[in-house]
Scaffold this motif. Sequence first.
Motif, PDB file in Angstrom:
ATOM      1  N   CYS A  11     -43.434 -43.267   2.951  1.00  0.00           N
ATOM      2  CA  CYS A  11     -42.207 -42.509   3.133  1.00  0.00           C
ATOM      3  C   CYS A  11     -42.317 -41.538   4.296  1.00  0.00           C
ATOM      4  O   CYS A  11     -41.340 -41.226   4.946  1.00  0.00           O
ATOM      5  N   GLY A  12     -43.495 -41.033   4.561  1.00  0.00           N
ATOM      6  CA  GLY A  12     -43.668 -40.168   5.714  1.00  0.00           C
ATOM      7  C   GLY A  12     -43.850 -41.008   6.956  1.00  0.00           C
ATOM      8  O   GLY A  12     -44.260 -42.153   6.887  1.00  0.00           O
ATOM      9  N   GLY A  13     -43.519 -40.487   8.112  1.00  0.00           N
ATOM     10  CA  GLY A  13     -43.678 -41.265   9.331  1.00  0.00           C
ATOM     11  C   GLY A  13     -45.108 -41.734   9.492  1.00  0.00           C
ATOM     12  O   GLY A  13     -46.040 -40.955   9.445  1.00  0.00           O
ATOM     13  N   GLY A  14     -45.315 -43.028   9.721  1.00  0.00           N
ATOM     14  CA  GLY A  14     -46.663 -43.565   9.822  1.00  0.00           C
ATOM     15  C   GLY A  14     -47.196 -43.549  11.230  1.00  0.00           C
ATOM     16  O   GLY A  14     -48.292 -44.006  11.489  1.00  0.00           O
ATOM     17  N   ILE A  44     -45.035 -52.112  16.940  1.00  0.00           N
ATOM     18  CA  ILE A  44     -43.995 -51.371  16.226  1.00  0.00           C
ATOM     19  C   ILE A  44     -43.226 -52.292  15.282  1.00  0.00           C
ATOM     20  O   ILE A  44     -42.759 -51.873  14.218  1.00  0.00           O
ATOM     21  N   TYR A  45     -43.117 -53.546  15.652  1.00  0.00           N
ATOM     22  CA  TYR A  45     -42.426 -54.567  14.858  1.00  0.00           C
ATOM     23  C   TYR A  45     -42.957 -54.608  13.420  1.00  0.00           C
ATOM     24  O   TYR A  45     -42.215 -54.907  12.485  1.00  0.00           O
ATOM     25  N   HIS A  46     -44.225 -54.291  13.246  1.00  0.00           N
ATOM     26  CA  HIS A  46     -44.853 -54.384  11.929  1.00  0.00           C
ATOM     27  C   HIS A  46     -44.831 -53.059  11.166  1.00  0.00           C
ATOM     28  O   HIS A  46     -45.541 -52.916  10.163  1.00  0.00           O
ATOM     29  N   THR A  47     -44.016 -52.093  11.618  1.00  0.00           N
ATOM     30  CA  THR A  47     -43.921 -50.811  10.915  1.00  0.00           C
ATOM     31  C   THR A  47     -42.566 -50.720  10.201  1.00  0.00           C
ATOM     32  O   THR A  47     -42.098 -51.690   9.619  1.00  0.00           O
ATOM     33  N   THR A  48     -41.949 -49.568  10.233  1.00  0.00           N
ATOM     34  CA  THR A  48     -40.664 -49.350   9.563  1.00  0.00           C
ATOM     35  C   THR A  48     -39.672 -48.722  10.544  1.00  0.00           C
ATOM     36  O   THR A  48     -40.075 -48.192  11.594  1.00  0.00           O
ATOM     37  N   PRO A  49     -38.379 -48.732  10.217  1.00  0.00           N
ATOM     38  CA  PRO A  49     -37.402 -48.063  11.084  1.00  0.00           C
ATOM     39  C   PRO A  49     -37.734 -46.594  11.316  1.00  0.00           C
ATOM     40  O   PRO A  49     -37.567 -46.084  12.427  1.00  0.00           O
ATOM     41  N   ARG A  50     -38.200 -45.917  10.288  1.00  0.00           N
ATOM     42  CA  ARG A  50     -38.568 -44.509  10.447  1.00  0.00           C
ATOM     43  C   ARG A  50     -39.701 -44.365  11.455  1.00  0.00           C
ATOM     44  O   ARG A  50     -39.682 -43.486  12.331  1.00  0.00           O
ATOM     45  N   ASP A  51     -40.711 -45.228  11.351  1.00  0.00           N
ATOM     46  CA  ASP A  51     -41.833 -45.175  12.289  1.00  0.00           C
ATOM     47  C   ASP A  51     -41.382 -45.449  13.716  1.00  0.00           C
ATOM     48  O   ASP A  51     -41.855 -44.819  14.666  1.00  0.00           O
ATOM     49  N   ALA A  52     -40.485 -46.413  13.885  1.00  0.00           N
ATOM     50  CA  ALA A  52     -40.009 -46.758  15.228  1.00  0.00           C
ATOM     51  C   ALA A  52     -39.320 -45.575  15.890  1.00  0.00           C
ATOM     52  O   ALA A  52     -39.462 -45.351  17.103  1.00  0.00           O
ATOM     53  N   CYS A  53     -38.572 -44.808  15.104  1.00  0.00           N
ATOM     54  CA  CYS A  53     -37.897 -43.631  15.655  1.00  0.00           C
ATOM     55  C   CYS A  53     -38.894 -42.535  16.024  1.00  0.00           C
ATOM     56  O   CYS A  53     -38.749 -41.859  17.046  1.00  0.00           O
ATOM     57  N   VAL A  54     -39.937 -42.366  15.195  1.00  0.00           N
ATOM     58  CA  VAL A  54     -40.925 -41.318  15.454  1.00  0.00           C
ATOM     59  C   VAL A  54     -41.745 -41.640  16.694  1.00  0.00           C
ATOM     60  O   VAL A  54     -41.969 -40.788  17.565  1.00  0.00           O
ATOM     61  N   LEU A  94     -28.139 -48.658  12.975  1.00  0.00           N
ATOM     62  CA  LEU A  94     -27.695 -47.291  12.699  1.00  0.00           C
ATOM     63  C   LEU A  94     -26.265 -47.275  12.173  1.00  0.00           C
ATOM     64  O   LEU A  94     -25.911 -46.448  11.330  1.00  0.00           O
ATOM     65  N   SER A  95     -25.439 -48.184  12.660  1.00  0.00           N
ATOM     66  CA  SER A  95     -24.068 -48.265  12.166  1.00  0.00           C
ATOM     67  C   SER A  95     -24.042 -48.623  10.685  1.00  0.00           C
ATOM     68  O   SER A  95     -23.300 -48.029   9.897  1.00  0.00           O
ATOM     69  N   LYS A 114     -31.534 -45.758   5.460  1.00  0.00           N
ATOM     70  CA  LYS A 114     -31.854 -45.472   6.858  1.00  0.00           C
ATOM     71  C   LYS A 114     -33.339 -45.493   7.169  1.00  0.00           C
ATOM     72  O   LYS A 114     -33.768 -46.014   8.193  1.00  0.00           O
ATOM     73  N   GLY A 115     -34.163 -44.931   6.293  1.00  0.00           N
ATOM     74  CA  GLY A 115     -35.579 -44.831   6.603  1.00  0.00           C
ATOM     75  C   GLY A 115     -36.351 -46.126   6.452  1.00  0.00           C
ATOM     76  O   GLY A 115     -37.350 -46.340   7.138  1.00  0.00           O
ATOM     77  N   SER A 116     -35.892 -47.003   5.552  1.00  0.00           N
ATOM     78  CA  SER A 116     -36.656 -48.208   5.240  1.00  0.00           C
ATOM     79  C   SER A 116     -35.984 -49.510   5.646  1.00  0.00           C
ATOM     80  O   SER A 116     -36.637 -50.538   5.801  1.00  0.00           O
TER      81      SER A 116
END
Length: 319
Positions: A11-14, A44-54, A94-95, A114-116
């Motif tokens: 749940c926290g940015g990885g 980055i493809y193998h992470t999460t949307p939250r990670d990609a933003c961070v 995002l939409s 949004k985060g996952s």
Amino acid sequence: MEQIQVGDSKCGGGISRKDAVVSVGGATTSRFDTLPEDCISMVIYHTTPRDACVVASVSKTVKSAAESDLVWEKFLPPESSSLVPRSSKKETYLSLADDPVLIDEGKKSFWLEKGSGKKCYMLSAMDLKITWSDSPAYWQWVTVPESKFEKVAELCNVCWFEIRGKISVRMLSKGTHYSVYLVFKRVSSRSYGFDHTPIEAEVGFAGKEASKTFVFLEPGDKDPRSGYGYSGVSLAAVSRAFRTRRPWMRFPREEVEGERESGGNVEEPKERGDKWSEVKLGSFYTNDGGCDDGDEIEIAILETQMGQWKSGLVFQGLR
């Protein structure tokens, strides 16, 4: 259905930056932004949307890779492109995360957590099976500006209250914990029959034993007739009331108070910021290896034993 916990993500940015050293999913990579952009995108493809933003804050190169269609297409479900086509995959994502869209001829709404990126749905009242809903003496189908759906169900007067819904597991994200909520509101001050009346709630896979609980559809305010409020009433007291067909508030007060530590409390509605209230009905888990795409989740909320007449609530649906 609303995703509440992701089975395979943090749940926290990885991904974080410290002196040009980037940690991705627990592994440390130095000089991350010197890699070719397509390689960075694949990481980055193998992470999460939250990670990609961070991680986009690391450098211009990493930002470009993190915002590429390659990355965000992986976070999007296959059906998303036809729902809200945008100039980039990230904008589409995002939409869908910010504004649910109507699907299934306007009977359901769909959005992404949004985060996952997990899929979430709301089944409108039109998509539910409501006993006697075709009789204007008992139910009316009305339009309200606060709802995104064309019609909502207004309860006029019933003694047999029963609402059922279902959704295919195929539509949901696998390996995900979901919670189910009933979304409703009062019709000004005309509601009656729900105060001190626990409602049965069932959530589970079709053909299997469902989890059962009780909920209130009226807030737990102080009732001047009884001398004490019902906020915090235990499931044990309510279960005993149903077994004996005796209203729980007629038990001696000390009995009700003494049972509050037994098995948790009955869920009460919570007001939202959009003029609606919601109450949690239950939870389920879409395990990768524990259910088939052909399975269905069934939800029921009913009160058919006490016999008192009920009125004055408007139901938007299940989410």
